[in-house]
Design an enzyme around this catalytic site. Structure first.
Site, PDB file in Angstrom:
ATOM      1  CE  LYS A 159       3.432   9.664  -1.850  1.00 30.93           C
ATOM      2  NZ  LYS A 159       4.373   9.920  -0.934  1.00 30.93           N
TER       3      LYS A 159
ATOM      4  CB  SER B 294      10.735   0.847   8.109  1.00 26.27           C
ATOM      5  OG  SER B 294      11.079   1.870   7.172  1.00 26.27           O
TER       6      SER B 294
ATOM      7  NE  ARG C 241       0.181   9.239   2.876  1.00 22.20           N
ATOM      8  CZ  ARG C 241      -0.318   8.776   1.666  1.00 22.20           C
ATOM      9  NH1 ARG C 241      -1.604   8.886   1.247  1.00 22.20           N
ATOM     10  NH2 ARG C 241       0.564   8.371   1.028  1.00 22.20           N
TER      11      ARG C 241
ATOM     12  NE  ARG D 293       9.302   0.394  -3.477  1.00 21.08           N
ATOM     13  CZ  ARG D 293       8.857   1.239  -2.619  1.00 21.08           C
ATOM     14  NH1 ARG D 293       8.168   2.502  -2.782  1.00 21.08           N
ATOM     15  NH2 ARG D 293       9.201   1.104  -1.236  1.00 21.08           N
TER      16      ARG D 293
ATOM     17  CE  LYS E 151       4.913   7.215   8.016  1.00 24.95           C
ATOM     18  NZ  LYS E 151       5.586   6.538   6.867  1.00 24.95           N
TER      19      LYS E 151
ATOM     20  CG  ASP F  53       1.481   6.055   3.843  1.00 23.98           C
ATOM     21  OD1 ASP F  53       2.186   6.403   4.682  1.00 23.98           O
ATOM     22  OD2 ASP F  53       1.947   5.473   2.592  1.00 23.98           O
TER      23      ASP F  53
END
Length: 430
Positions: free
Chosen positions: A22, A165, A388, A27, A340, A313
């Site tokens: 992902k 981050s 998730r 990107r 999140k 994640d």
């Protein structure tokens, strides 16, 4: 409501191709759009989040062809984006939003980013603050979306990230390539580096990294590329964990990205004594490997702040591994989980308690005693709109004897639309 698979004594067996990464998919669209020439992307992740990125660039005049999971981006050049004639809808995608804030801050037009109810609650000032130090003009609704971005010429920056981050770092990088002079970013802990690797493919020597310091040189043009997106290790992690905790399992996941800034789940599996092996490694560009995982006897684990960025994640899954380990595990330094799609500490604790898992909520993590038997009290599980959390509970349900259902399973489409199909493939071949 989605009826989940329960009491899987036959295990999970077979080979599986995991959908594209992902982070890399996002990107590739962004950089391909502002490059000169065509960018061809294979194994693109057609999830809701990535489609939000595609649609945003279409709204800014970029022609993007889609053929299943193969994409051709007709780049418009470094300054070729056009002012959108409507708000740019980011859906639920924090990656789209935060990275595009950096990219759009240096353009020559105004734009307005909006999102769904969940995304509109997530903090954005951590992005706007460093961008404003570069001369950007961004108006937030206090700390959240909508974000009105008045594109303008940007100055360089020397910035130390207050938190680890990759999204904040990447937003600054995408602004810095448009600045007048070179910029530097210092990370407290290394985070995923997909932006740096891909930028150096589109424009060699743009990014120079020395330990935790990143130097960004201004760019005059990017050149379109051919990109083959590896399988997403964050998605593969669900089947790695499923293979480890279910009896009689033997799974091989093909062509998975093993970028060293993303392999925290493999570190956890190793520390907990899981039975996995890397096969057919390819270390060129974004490194890849096939990963074989078998049923495992797991040991408890302790994770702290230094461990978290490489597996942020996957932490709900780490919690599930801990719930199957023989002893007490403790995860701390993970307060970022509270910001999140949901407060993932709170929602994980709530859903695990339904299954009778011994879990204690901490301000920045949780404690789990995996040596205690699960005694379910509520078999109606809830994703809380978080992909998730939803997938983690679907994997946990494999160990439950009684019929279990999942509320709001559609949220899984945000990152892994074929998740349940892939799970069924491994059951059918067992």
């Amino acid at each position: 409501m989605k009826k989940l698979i329960n009491s899987l004594n036959s295990g999970l067996n077979g080979e599986l191709l995991i959908p594209g990464d992902k982070s890399i998919s996002h990107r590739s669209i962004m950089l391909g759009s502002i490059a000169n020439g065509e960018t061809t992307i294979k194994n693109f992740l057609m999830s809701d989040d990535c489609i939000s990125t595609i649609n945003a660039f279409k709204d800014m005049g970029v022609e993007i062809e889609q053929n299943e999971n193969n994409i051709i981006v007709h780049g418009v050049g470094f300054h070729g984006l056009k002012k959108p004639n409507k708000d740019l809808d980011m859906g639920n995608s924090g990656t789209s939003t935060r990275l595009m804030m950096g990219l759009l801050a240096g353009q020559n037009f105004d734009s307005n980013l909006i999102g769904d109810n969940s995304l509109s609650k997530r903090p954005m000032k951590r992005i706007s603050t460093p961008l404003e130090q570069m001369g950007a003009q961004i108006k937030l609704n206090e700390n959240t979306l909508p974000a009105i971005i008045h594109g303008k010429s940007l100055n360089e920056i020397d910035y130390t990230l207050p938190i680890a981050s990759a999204q904040v770092k990447s937003a600054i990088i995408l602004a810095a390539i448009q600045a007048k002079n070179k910029s530097t970013i210092k990370e407290p802990i290394k985070t995923r580096n997909h932006t740096e690797l891909m930028l150096n493919t589109f424009s060699p020597n743009t990014i120079i990294t020395e330990e935790n310091t990143i130097t960004i040189n201004p760019v005059t043009q990017l050149i379109g590329q051919n990109i083959n997106v590896p399988g997403d290790i964050s998605s593969a992690a669900f089947f790695l964990v499923a293979g480890a905790i279910t009896k009689n399992s033997n799974i091989t996941l093909k062509n998975i990205g093993i970028n060293q800034t993303r392999t925290g789940i493999l570190k956890v599996l190793n520390l907990m004594g899981a039975n996995y092996t890397l096969l057919n490694q390819n270390l060129d560009g974004e490194p890849t490997a096939d990963i074989n995982i078998k049923s495992s006897s797991l040991k408890p684990i302790n994770l702290t702040e230094q461990d978290i960025p490489m597996m942020i994640d996957e932490l709900p899954l780490v919690g599930l591994l801990a719930a199957c380990a023989n002893g007490v595990s403790k995860i701390t330094g993970a307060k970022e989980l509270r910001f999140k799609e949901t407060d993932r500490i709170k929602t994980l604790v709530q859903e695990f308690k339904k299954l009778g898992i011994s879990i204690t909520e901490l301000e920045d993590g949780f404690i789990i005693d995996g040596s205690k038997n699960w005694n379910p009290t509520d078999l109606l599980l809830d994703s809380h709109g978080d992909h998730r959390i939803g997938m983690t509970m679907a994997i946990a349900a494999l160990l439950i004897k009684d019929s279990t259902t999942l509320k709001d399973s559609e949220s899984i489409n945000i990152s892994y639309p074929t998740f349940f199909n892939d799970l069924n493939k491994l059951i059918k071949t067992s």
